[in-house]
Design an enzyme around this catalytic site. Sequence first.
Site, PDB file in Angstrom:
ATOM      1  N   ASP A  20       0.882  -1.166   0.000  1.00 19.80           N
ATOM      2  CA  ASP A  20       0.000   0.000   0.000  1.00 19.80           C
ATOM      3  C   ASP A  20       0.918   1.214   0.000  1.00 19.80           C
ATOM      4  OD1 ASP A  20      -1.610   2.131   0.639  1.00 19.80           O
ATOM      5  OD2 ASP A  20      -2.669   1.112   2.275  1.00 19.80           O
ATOM      6  N   ASN A  79      16.832  -7.888   0.387  1.00 22.37           N
ATOM      7  CA  ASN A  79      15.636  -8.727   0.416  1.00 22.37           C
ATOM      8  C   ASN A  79      14.481  -7.909   0.988  1.00 22.37           C
ATOM      9  OD1 ASN A  79      13.628 -10.702   1.351  1.00 22.37           O
ATOM     10  ND2 ASN A  79      15.200 -12.198   0.786  1.00 22.37           N
ATOM     11  N   TYR A 127       0.253  -0.457  14.933  1.00 20.21           N
ATOM     12  CA  TYR A 127      -0.627  -0.664  13.789  1.00 20.21           C
ATOM     13  C   TYR A 127      -0.256   0.247  12.611  1.00 20.21           C
ATOM     14  CZ  TYR A 127      -4.569  -1.366  10.847  1.00 20.21           C
ATOM     15  OH  TYR A 127      -5.335  -1.678   9.762  1.00 20.21           O
ATOM     16  N   LYS A 139      -3.425  -3.179   7.733  1.00 16.68           N
ATOM     17  CA  LYS A 139      -3.523  -4.644   7.760  1.00 16.68           C
ATOM     18  C   LYS A 139      -2.557  -5.245   6.755  1.00 16.68           C
ATOM     19  CE  LYS A 139      -5.874  -6.548  10.874  1.00 16.68           C
ATOM     20  NZ  LYS A 139      -5.372  -7.644  11.675  1.00 16.68           N
ATOM     21  N   ASP A 159     -14.978   0.998   5.557  1.00 21.63           N
ATOM     22  CA  ASP A 159     -13.658   0.652   4.976  1.00 21.63           C
ATOM     23  C   ASP A 159     -13.599  -0.815   4.521  1.00 21.63           C
ATOM     24  OD1 ASP A 159     -12.898   3.248   5.486  1.00 21.63           O
ATOM     25  OD2 ASP A 159     -11.255   2.732   6.853  1.00 21.63           O
TER      26      ASP A 159
HETATM   27  C1  F6R Z   1      -7.741  -0.920   7.552  1.00 22.13           C
HETATM   28  C2  F6R Z   1      -7.559   0.419   7.010  1.00 22.13           C
HETATM   29  C3  F6R Z   1      -8.498   1.483   7.399  1.00 22.13           C
HETATM   30  C4  F6R Z   1      -7.847   2.476   8.371  1.00 22.13           C
HETATM   31  C5  F6R Z   1      -8.834   3.563   8.804  1.00 22.13           C
HETATM   32  C6  F6R Z   1      -8.171   4.618   9.691  1.00 22.13           C
HETATM   33  O1  F6R Z   1      -6.777  -1.789   7.061  1.00 22.13           O
HETATM   34  O2  F6R Z   1      -6.612   0.679   6.300  1.00 22.13           O
HETATM   35  O3  F6R Z   1      -9.692   0.970   7.909  1.00 22.13           O
HETATM   36  O4  F6R Z   1      -7.362   1.799   9.497  1.00 22.13           O
HETATM   37  O5  F6R Z   1      -9.377   4.212   7.685  1.00 22.13           O
HETATM   38  O6  F6R Z   1      -7.100   5.126   9.003  1.00 22.13           O
HETATM   39  P1  F6R Z   1      -6.198   6.334   9.516  1.00 22.13           P
HETATM   40  O7  F6R Z   1      -5.668   5.949  10.863  1.00 22.13           O
HETATM   41  O8  F6R Z   1      -5.150   6.458   8.464  1.00 22.13           O
HETATM   42  O9  F6R Z   1      -7.084   7.542   9.601  1.00 22.13           O
HETATM   43 MG    MG Z   2      -4.021   2.078   3.178  1.00 22.27          MG
HETATM   44 MG    MG Z   3      -4.888  -2.526   1.895  1.00 23.74          MG
END
Ligand code: F6R
Ligand code: MG
Ligand code: MG
Length: 369
Positions: free
Chosen positions: A11, A104, A231, A234, A289
């Site tokens: 990502d 790597n 975090y 994902k 999301d």
């Molecule tokens: C899950 C994901 C989204 C973000 C959510 C909060 O994998 O990417 O659900 O966790 O949109 O994102 P932030 O913290 O960037 O505002």
């Molecule tokens: Mg993202």
């Molecule tokens: Mg993703």
Amino acid sequence: MKPTVSVIKADVGGCPGHVKVHPKTIERAKEHMEEAKNSGLLIDYYVTNCGDDLELIMTHKKGVDSEEIHNLAWNTFKDCTELAKKMKLYAAGQDLLKDAFSGNIRGMGPGIAEMEFTERPGEPLLIFMMDKTEPGAFNLPIFKTFADPFNTAGLVIDPSVNSGFIFEIWDIKEHKMVKMSAPEEIYDILALIGAKERYVIKRVYPRAKLPEDEPVAVISTEKLSFIAGKYVGKDDPVAIVRAQSGLPAIGEVIEPYSFPFLVSGWMRGSHNGPIMPVSQRYAQCTRFDGPPRVLCLGFQLAEGKLVGPVDMFDDPVYDNVRVESAKVADYMRKHGPFEPHRLPLEDMEYTTLPKVLEKIKGRFKTTKK
Ligand code: F6R
Ligand code: MG
Ligand code: MG
């Protein structure tokens, strides 16, 4: 002919938010891939997205863990991050956790599934890409494909399939792995892989007909949260599965996705929700999301060239699965912040939740026994 198929994804920025990769990012990645093909490094490539993940599907003769191929992927993601920053895409470079490449790409953020194998006269290949979920999401469908006779008719009625398969299972917390045989050990296999946050199917090997040391399925197992310690999105896994002629048929490999099983991920990587099999067009995460999506592209391999793809879930036969998935999404959402919609505490330890708990820590008073 022994090609290597490498699927490397990251990502590098979404539009809007974490919904989808921008078409210009895909174009930029294609330029890098085309250059590598022209230089002879790649035999072929296909670039796409699943939600906010940029997916590089590459074929070459360099074997797995090739420094040149990983470097190519890293530089492509780096350059796409620069573009994402210029365009002010959201969370540009999200999955690039290290600044410099050191030979790597493993452990640096991107997800990787790679395998080298002897190309058969007919070599059907399925590339699965998931968004808003984690590597263990492949446990259920991969198990069903290679070990469940109620899913895979070949296990019962094709002597070239019914000698079974070897599962390589990784303990992604303790960094250990074990190889187990199906059908003899299916109960023990399930004892592990049912705990999908921790035990993840990494590879499947054949037991008959095909070379035993050449995998027939491989899944990316990178856990970004374990790498980063907090975090950072994902893990949004990918998988490569070979099919037919002594292996499960294409239809047996995709059959498990006719059930929208629950996976963890979804909003903030912190919720259980149903997987939804989608076509390329709907490989974008919207509602809360999500819900988590799975995209599957089918190719024939021809001397390492990628012939195709066919967008496997772009078919009305999956409409009722999508409807069921949307219904389950409704049902799960009604729980709001309650488990089991929200993940249990131990799965939240790398999210932002500990910060919330920290805030109120001092206010706790000891209760009488
Ligand atoms: C899950 C994901 C989204 C973000 C959510 C909060 O994998 O990417 O659900 O966790 O949109 O994102 P932030 O913290 O960037 O505002
Ligand atoms: Mg993202
Ligand atoms: Mg993703």
